[in-house]
Motif scaffolding. Structure first.
Motif, PDB file in Angstrom:
ATOM      1  N   CYS A  11       0.852  -1.187   0.000  1.00 19.82           N
ATOM      2  CA  CYS A  11       0.000   0.000   0.000  1.00 19.82           C
ATOM      3  C   CYS A  11       0.890   1.240   0.000  1.00 19.82           C
ATOM      4  CB  CYS A  11      -0.917   0.016   1.219  1.00 19.82           C
ATOM      5  SG  CYS A  11      -2.076  -1.368   1.281  1.00 19.82           S
ATOM      6  N   VAL A  12       0.636   2.158  -0.936  1.00 14.02           N
ATOM      7  CA  VAL A  12       1.458   3.360  -1.079  1.00 14.02           C
ATOM      8  C   VAL A  12       0.558   4.587  -0.968  1.00 14.02           C
ATOM      9  CG1 VAL A  12       3.204   4.522  -2.467  1.00 14.02           C
ATOM     10  CG2 VAL A  12       2.890   2.054  -2.693  1.00 14.02           C
ATOM     11  N   ASP A  13       0.824   5.428   0.025  1.00 18.99           N
ATOM     12  CA  ASP A  13       0.018   6.644   0.228  1.00 18.99           C
ATOM     13  C   ASP A  13       0.827   7.587   1.098  1.00 18.99           C
ATOM     14  OD1 ASP A  13      -1.954   8.587   0.875  1.00 18.99           O
ATOM     15  OD2 ASP A  13      -3.524   7.093   0.555  1.00 18.99           O
ATOM     16  N   ASP A  14       0.835   8.867   0.734  1.00 17.70           N
ATOM     17  CA  ASP A  14       1.598   9.830   1.524  1.00 17.70           C
ATOM     18  C   ASP A  14       0.882  10.241   2.805  1.00 17.70           C
ATOM     19  OD1 ASP A  14      -0.203  11.074  -0.396  1.00 17.70           O
ATOM     20  OD2 ASP A  14       0.525  12.985   0.396  1.00 17.70           O
ATOM     21  N   GLU A  15      -0.389   9.859   2.954  1.00 16.61           N
ATOM     22  CA  GLU A  15      -1.142  10.172   4.171  1.00 16.61           C
ATOM     23  C   GLU A  15      -1.052   8.990   5.132  1.00 16.61           C
ATOM     24  OE1 GLU A  15      -5.107  11.368   3.370  1.00 16.61           O
ATOM     25  OE2 GLU A  15      -4.528  12.922   1.930  1.00 16.61           O
ATOM     26  N   ILE A  16      -0.428   9.223   6.301  1.00 17.99           N
ATOM     27  CA  ILE A  16      -0.180   8.145   7.258  1.00 17.99           C
ATOM     28  C   ILE A  16      -1.488   7.518   7.731  1.00 17.99           C
ATOM     29  CG2 ILE A  16       0.826   7.555   9.482  1.00 17.99           C
ATOM     30  CD1 ILE A  16       2.841   8.199   7.317  1.00 17.99           C
ATOM     31  N   ASP A  37       5.944   6.966  -0.260  1.00 13.87           N
ATOM     32  CA  ASP A  37       6.248   7.593  -1.545  1.00 13.87           C
ATOM     33  C   ASP A  37       6.753   6.526  -2.515  1.00 13.87           C
ATOM     34  OD1 ASP A  37       9.081   7.197  -1.174  1.00 13.87           O
ATOM     35  OD2 ASP A  37       9.116   8.994   0.079  1.00 13.87           O
ATOM     36  N   ALA A  38       6.910   6.908  -3.766  1.00 17.98           N
ATOM     37  CA  ALA A  38       7.272   5.966  -4.820  1.00 17.98           C
ATOM     38  C   ALA A  38       8.671   5.379  -4.620  1.00 17.98           C
ATOM     39  CB  ALA A  38       7.178   6.654  -6.184  1.00 17.98           C
ATOM     40  N   ASP A  39       9.615   6.190  -4.182  1.00 22.64           N
ATOM     41  CA  ASP A  39      10.985   5.696  -4.009  1.00 22.64           C
ATOM     42  C   ASP A  39      11.049   4.630  -2.923  1.00 22.64           C
ATOM     43  OD1 ASP A  39      11.849   7.409  -5.971  1.00 22.64           O
ATOM     44  OD2 ASP A  39      12.464   8.995  -4.581  1.00 22.64           O
ATOM     45  N   THR A  63       3.373  10.647  -9.413  1.00 23.42           N
ATOM     46  CA  THR A  63       1.980  10.270  -9.175  1.00 23.42           C
ATOM     47  C   THR A  63       1.863   8.752  -9.138  1.00 23.42           C
ATOM     48  OG1 THR A  63       1.393  10.147 -11.517  1.00 23.42           O
ATOM     49  CG2 THR A  63       1.195  12.310 -10.439  1.00 23.42           C
ATOM     50  N   GLY A  64       0.703   8.281  -8.715  1.00 21.11           N
ATOM     51  CA  GLY A  64       0.475   6.848  -8.678  1.00 21.11           C
ATOM     52  C   GLY A  64       0.615   6.204 -10.035  1.00 21.11           C
TER      53      GLY A  64
END
Length: 484
Positions: A11-16, A37-39, A63-64
């Motif tokens: 799961c990838v999301d910048d919102e914790i 983040d993507a990295d 972006t995603g």
């Protein structure tokens, strides 16, 4: 028994907080790893064997869609899904074309729906791996391949025979199946109506596999909540460069279904503007891809479905009357499951048989008491909800019989039909207090006893009664365990 390794999802999301919610929802069935983040996500992909990625679209940096486009190049078999609170059609189309997105999930999402989607995504990953292994190990001759295709077609035809639709011998579906059998061979458009989860797609497939088009494709499109441009691209196709993200030519589903059947699910959700485009295709029997002037003839039978009252939608001016008549040359109306309670035991046993095979967890069947509780429940989710309930019971079962205490509380507490009228009396002014209290007391006693498997000691303890007091009440209300 062979224990299956739990699939790993990223799961990838910048919102914790969003990540924490996703992890809580998924960690019962999956190994969940997270990245902000993507990295960071790329680094995790290097370390773990990931079956599916659920990625937010709008993040700092890449972006995603951009991230998943890179993932596709290195790990093409990993299922890729986008999660977003925005429905920008350009983002969606770009995701489908460049990143090979399996599904675009909009916020807010429902936990049960998300789990269902992620199960399907991980299953797709498994099937792709199995397919590669089979392709490496097997070299079929042309005759063998043809034989396999014919065998698959025969199995499909058998599976979707109208006689194979599970139902009681006195089911209301009998007349419906008879109607479907009569109209299946004829090239008439069919509108299948009924509540969500009632089995409309099953009947659509039965119409196709009992028609003269059985050797041609059957394709499905869900028209609900899809932007017009994306729906047009899916159904009619597009030419490379016709819009942002159209990097290749795309053959629409009408062309793919040429000679066969197209099933348009949730047809009542399409916009008035798109209704005009669809009507023209049905009238002219030809499609024009987005970005092209050339029109292509198609020979397609249309089966549509909706849970809306389209006649009412026509009267309200929300659905075109001419399109309605094009789609509804014949209408099949599926009843809700609560309208055919005699089918519930038949369906439950059929679902259990399939679940036993899927989970490799053999059981003998249901107790009579469990089936009785199922018959009393109204099943607002219809057949789909019943199927989920049976699978849940099997997963939780520890004995060889699935008993009533394994049912969800909402099913277990459903009132018997004969008590519904008594319960409704509670709201009437002329019902005495004593009668109202006795009705509630009987319901509470019965539900508690079932939940405790008729252990009177445990039930009396929960209810704050002595065993003598409980026994007295059971005799008064005629509550005895007469199920096996």
């Amino acid at each position: 028994m062979l224990t299956r390794t739990r699939p790993t999802v990223l799961c990838v999301d910048d919102e914790i907080r969003s990540l924490e919610t996703l992890e809580r929802t998924l960690d019962e069935e999956f190994n969940v790893i997270t990245a902000t983040d993507a990295d960071q996500a790329m680094a995790l992909l290097e370390q773990h064997n990931v079956q599916a990625i659920l990625c937010d679209q709008r993040m700092p940096g890449r972006t995603g869609v951009e991230f998943l486009t890179d993932v596709r190049k290195r790990w093409p078999q990993t299922a890729r899904l986008i999660l977003s609170g925005y429905t920008d059609s350009e983002d969606i189309i770009k995701g489908l074309n460049e990143a090979g997105i399996l599904q675009y999930i909009t916020k807010p999402w429902h936990p049960d729906n998300l789990l269902l989607i992620m199960r399907g995504a991980c299953r797709l990953y498994e099937l792709q791996n199995e397919n590669e292994l089979l392709a490496m190990e097997m070299r079929l001759t042309e005759d063998q391949a043809e034989q396999n295709v014919q065998q698959k077609k025969q199995r499909l035809q058998k599976a979707f025979q109208l006689d194979e639709i599970q139902r009681h011998e006195n089911s209301p579906l009998n007349n419906l199946c008879d109607q479907a059998a009569k109209i299946a061979p004829y090239d008439v458009s069919v509108l299948v109506t009924g509540p969500s989860g009632a089995g409309k797609e099953l009947f659509a497939r039965a119409l196709h596999y009992n028609s003269l088009r059985v050797d041609r494709p059957f394709v499905v499109e869900n028209c609900g909540a899809m932007p017009d441009e994306l729906l047009a691209s899916e159904l009619f196709g597009h030419k490379k460069g016709s819009f942002t993200g159209a990097i290749t030519d795309h053959v629409g589903l009408f062309e793919q279904a040429d000679g066969g059947t197209i099933f348009l699910d949730e047809i009542g959700e399409i916009s008035p503007a798109f209704q005009v485009k669809l009507l023209r295709v049905l009238q002219e029997r030809e499609v024009r891809r987005l970005g092209e002037h050339q029109r292509r003839k198609v020979n397609v039978r249309v089966v549509a479905s909706t849970n809306r009252d389209l006649e009412e939608e026509v009267r309200a001016g929300r659905f075109r009357q001419d399109l309605y008549f094009r789609l509804a040359e014949v209408t099949l109306e599926l009843p809700a499951l609560e309208k055919r309670s005699m089918d519930i035991p038949v369906l439950a046993k059929g679902f259990l048989k399939k679940a036993v095979q899927a989970f490799d967890k053999p059981v003998q069947g249901f107790t009579d008491e469990a089936l009785d509780c199922m018959r009393r429940y109204c099943w607002p989710g219809n057949v789909r909800e019943l199927q989920n309930e049976v699978r849940r019971m099997l997963v939780l079962a520890e004995d060889e019989w699935l008993s009533a205490d394994l049912l969800s509380p909402r099913v277990l507490r459903a009132a018997p039909v004969e008590e519904v009228a008594e319960t409704e009396m509670l709201a009437e002014l002329d019902g005495s207090l004593k009668e109202r209290i006795e009705t509630l007391e009987k319901r509470i006693l019965r539900e508690t006893l079932i939940r405790h498997r008729w252990n009177k000691s445990q039930a009396s303890k929960e209810l704050g009664l002595s065993r003598v007091g409980l026994r007295s009440k059971l005799e008064r209300y005629g509550l005895n365990k007469d199920f096996h």
